[in-house]
Design a protein around this motif. Structure first.
Motif, PDB file in Angstrom:
ATOM      1  N   MET B   1       0.725  -1.235   0.026  1.00 40.39           N
ATOM      2  CA  MET B   1       0.001  -0.210  -0.086  1.00 40.39           C
ATOM      3  C   MET B   1       0.971   1.140  -0.091  1.00 40.39           C
ATOM      4  O   MET B   1       1.818   1.307   0.810  1.00 40.39           O
ATOM      5  N   MET B   2       0.410   2.087  -0.917  1.00 40.70           N
ATOM      6  CA  MET B   2       1.136   3.371  -0.825  1.00 40.70           C
ATOM      7  C   MET B   2       0.193   4.458  -1.348  1.00 40.70           C
ATOM      8  O   MET B   2      -0.692   4.309  -2.124  1.00 40.70           O
ATOM      9  N   ARG B   3       0.471   5.649  -0.493  1.00 37.44           N
ATOM     10  CA  ARG B   3      -0.465   6.721  -0.854  1.00 37.44           C
ATOM     11  C   ARG B   3       0.399   8.158  -1.309  1.00 37.44           C
ATOM     12  O   ARG B   3       1.332   8.374  -0.756  1.00 37.44           O
ATOM     13  N   ILE B   4       0.069   8.730  -2.362  1.00 33.95           N
ATOM     14  CA  ILE B   4       0.733   9.763  -2.885  1.00 33.95           C
ATOM     15  C   ILE B   4      -0.392  10.878  -2.706  1.00 33.95           C
ATOM     16  O   ILE B   4      -1.285  10.907  -3.601  1.00 33.95           O
ATOM     17  N   ALA B   5       0.207  12.233  -2.402  1.00 32.42           N
ATOM     18  CA  ALA B   5      -0.663  13.258  -2.280  1.00 32.42           C
ATOM     19  C   ALA B   5      -0.276  14.019  -3.590  1.00 32.42           C
ATOM     20  O   ALA B   5       0.729  14.357  -3.698  1.00 32.42           O
ATOM     21  N   LEU B   6      -1.508  14.576  -4.246  1.00 29.66           N
ATOM     22  CA  LEU B   6      -1.270  15.236  -5.271  1.00 29.66           C
ATOM     23  C   LEU B   6      -1.721  16.771  -5.081  1.00 29.66           C
ATOM     24  O   LEU B   6      -3.082  16.684  -4.807  1.00 29.66           O
ATOM     25  N   ASP B   7      -0.982  17.646  -5.117  1.00 30.90           N
ATOM     26  CA  ASP B   7      -1.691  19.044  -5.222  1.00 30.90           C
ATOM     27  C   ASP B   7      -2.505  19.471  -6.211  1.00 30.90           C
ATOM     28  O   ASP B   7      -2.018  19.445  -7.261  1.00 30.90           O
ATOM     29  N   ALA B   8      -3.780  19.385  -6.000  1.00 29.84           N
ATOM     30  CA  ALA B   8      -4.804  19.499  -7.141  1.00 29.84           C
ATOM     31  C   ALA B   8      -4.998  20.710  -7.482  1.00 29.84           C
ATOM     32  O   ALA B   8      -5.640  21.137  -8.713  1.00 29.84           O
ATOM     33  N   MET B   9      -4.419  21.765  -6.912  1.00 30.17           N
ATOM     34  CA  MET B   9      -4.583  23.175  -7.368  1.00 30.17           C
ATOM     35  C   MET B   9      -3.370  23.888  -7.802  1.00 30.17           C
ATOM     36  O   MET B   9      -3.083  24.952  -7.699  1.00 30.17           O
ATOM     37  N   GLY B  10      -2.215  23.153  -8.239  1.00 30.24           N
ATOM     38  CA  GLY B  10      -0.928  23.475  -8.753  1.00 30.24           C
ATOM     39  C   GLY B  10      -0.787  24.029 -10.246  1.00 30.24           C
ATOM     40  O   GLY B  10      -0.297  25.362 -10.208  1.00 30.24           O
ATOM     41  N   SER B  11      -1.428  23.411 -10.968  1.00 29.10           N
ATOM     42  CA  SER B  11      -1.056  23.835 -12.262  1.00 29.10           C
ATOM     43  C   SER B  11      -1.578  24.694 -12.917  1.00 29.10           C
ATOM     44  O   SER B  11      -2.887  25.115 -12.255  1.00 29.10           O
ATOM     45  N   ASP B  12      -1.382  25.512 -14.008  1.00 33.12           N
ATOM     46  CA  ASP B  12      -2.099  26.440 -14.850  1.00 33.12           C
ATOM     47  C   ASP B  12      -3.632  25.810 -15.274  1.00 33.12           C
ATOM     48  O   ASP B  12      -4.572  26.760 -15.237  1.00 33.12           O
TER      49      ASP B  12
END
Lengths: 330, 330
Positions: B1-12
């Motif tokens: 099990m692995m959890r990866i946080a993605l900043d959903a508000m980062g890109s253009d």
């Protein structure tokens, strides 16, 4: 009348490349230009024979027995190889026997001999190598320094800008050259201590300073003169050349594969080979350095650059502009 | 099990790009990967609806109301924007609630938050941003630093090499990575004081140091890890991206003109968009930075990079390798 000395033993293909380059230049330049081929008289004469050309009104040979090799220390070149084509050619310029000097010999050696024999102009701490970078706007951009000065202070960068300003006016037909500072962000406070201080100096210089220019702007030619330290400048230049060469080879292959001619003009503007001659700016004379792998056409163009610098009295303009600036910026 | 946080508000194009990128990653990654989307819950949920996807076993949302904008000072970001998607995401990693963090937010802010919250690993003075540079050999090269450190000392360059060595082993499948030092000549004494001393340190490091690498060698991928200060690295990277984009546009036009499909695979390897994710190396965690203009595929690939770093225990390997080296090189 104008006489331009060409180091005939400089390039990888010397003297054949240089002789062909000189003939190329003479066929394009006005009749007042004489090229003085400096190097092994017998080998140069043999090359001229191959072209069914001869020493005539517009071509002379000055014999020089030795040749500077790439692994010699530039610093000692004048003392250790006084009889080389390179040092002999710069010497002719120093003594006023020619109006300019062109060489595809080792860059460091051409620089060292030029600085040592021609001397720096007042107000120049470090002469810089300028290179014309092709851009997608089809206008070139002058980048300096392209490798002469690996560690630069802010005031050196300002001096590069002043030198580039006059070059762009006299040789590139830009009456009000846009000066850019190579940096890693657009805001004044971006970069390192050196670029922040250089930004400040450039802002107060009276130059048409447009601010920081990032790596991504280079190909689009946002400025006429791009100022940088010689480390980043050299890395960028060599990388640029290799990418252009790579893309052109890919298009060659593709053209063959699909048996349809491609319009490569847009890509070919990226190719350095078309653009001969990097002027050494800041010395009291016209010294133009060519790539060691230059083809004849590039040598010919470098002679053209030298002729244009002489014709426009660039050195006098630089000297006057530096003096004026020194009076204005303490 | 692995959890990866993605900043959903980062890109253009946030959060649409990030949501699409997360779905792209989940369709390519093994079933043990969960992506934690950090940002505005309502907007993320709306995007998931558009894809007919939902929060499920492998997708979670952690709400964060604020967003970091490009003109905010990175140094103060943790203090001033604790509720931003960026700082919230790094915070999840710091508290061990996720195994890695990915963001296409402003590079400086991602770095600052990562260094501040995750802390530097022992033996690292300055974490560096690594970037995968495509080469004509079709193997990538890791270049670091790509812009985090504009002024570097020789020992920083050595540390970059050590970090890059482990990254190349763990993520690029190079058992004995070739380390190169970006310089303006091939001989050890070329360059400036910094590169001469860095050359010496690298020679004694036990790394597979192949020496200086010039601008012209980059595209041919002569090494696996290219070490440079962040100034030259950033200029080079941005220039590279712009040239690749330019050449691809030219080929698009040409293809249309001759109405014949061109094989662009050789050129497309130059295009950065395919290669998502610049790892921030030297912090005690996995933090991957994406281009602000990343398309979904690049975000997906960056999540893949993060997953690979976690799976290979890269951080543990780096920590151990740095400790071993510190014991060997005083």
């Amino acid at each position: 009348m104008m006489r331009i000395a060409l180091d005939a033993m400089g390039s990888d293909g010397a003297p054949a490349t240089e002789v062909a380059g000189a003939l190329h230049a003479l066929s394009h330049e006005a009749g007042d230009v004489t090229v003085v081929l400096v190097g092994d008289r017998a080998r140069i004469a043999a090359e001229l024979d191959r072209h069914a050309a001869s020493e005539g009104d517009r071509l002379e040979i000055v014999h020089a027995a030795e040749r500077v090799s790439p692994n010699e220390s530039p610093a000692a070149i004048v003392r250790r190889k006084p009889g080389s084509s390179l040092v002999t050619g710069v010497g002719l310029h120093r003594r006023g026997q020619v109006d300019a000097f062109v060489s595809a010999g080792p860059t460091g050696a051409v620089m060292a001999a030029s600085v040592f024999l021609l001397k720096r102009l007042p107000g120049v701490d470090r002469p810089a190598v300028g290179t014309l970078i092709p851009t997608t706007s089809r206008a070139h951009m002058l980048m300096l320094d392209a490798g002469a000065n690996v560690d630069c202070r802010p005031r050196h960068l300002l001096q590069f800008a002043l030198l580039g300003h006059v070059y762009a006016q006299d040789l590139m037909g830009r009456p009000k050259p846009r000066i850019g500072l190579l940096n890693i962000g657009s805001e004044p406070e971006k970069g390192n201590e050196r670029t922040v201080e250089a930004y400040r100096l450039l802002s107060q210089s009276g130059l048409n300073f447009i601010g920081n220019v990032e790596g991504r702007d280079i190909i689009h030619g946002r400025c006429d003169v791009l100022v940088t330290d010689g480390f980043a400048g050299n890395v960028l230049l060599k990388f640029y050349e290799s990418v252009a060469g790579f893309v052109i080879r890919v298009m060659d292959r593709e053209q063959e594969r699909i048996r349809t001619p491609l319009d490569r003009s847009t890509i070919e503007i990226l190719d350095y080979a078309e653009y001969g001659g990097a002027p050494l700016l800041g010395v009291n004379g016209v010294s133009v350095i060519c790539h060691g792998r230059s083809p004849p056409k590039a040598i010919g163009k470098a002679i053209g650059v030298a002729a244009k610098a002489v014709r426009s009295s660039m050195i006098g303009h630089i000297a006057r502009y530096l003096a004026e600036t020194a009076a204005r910026i303490p």
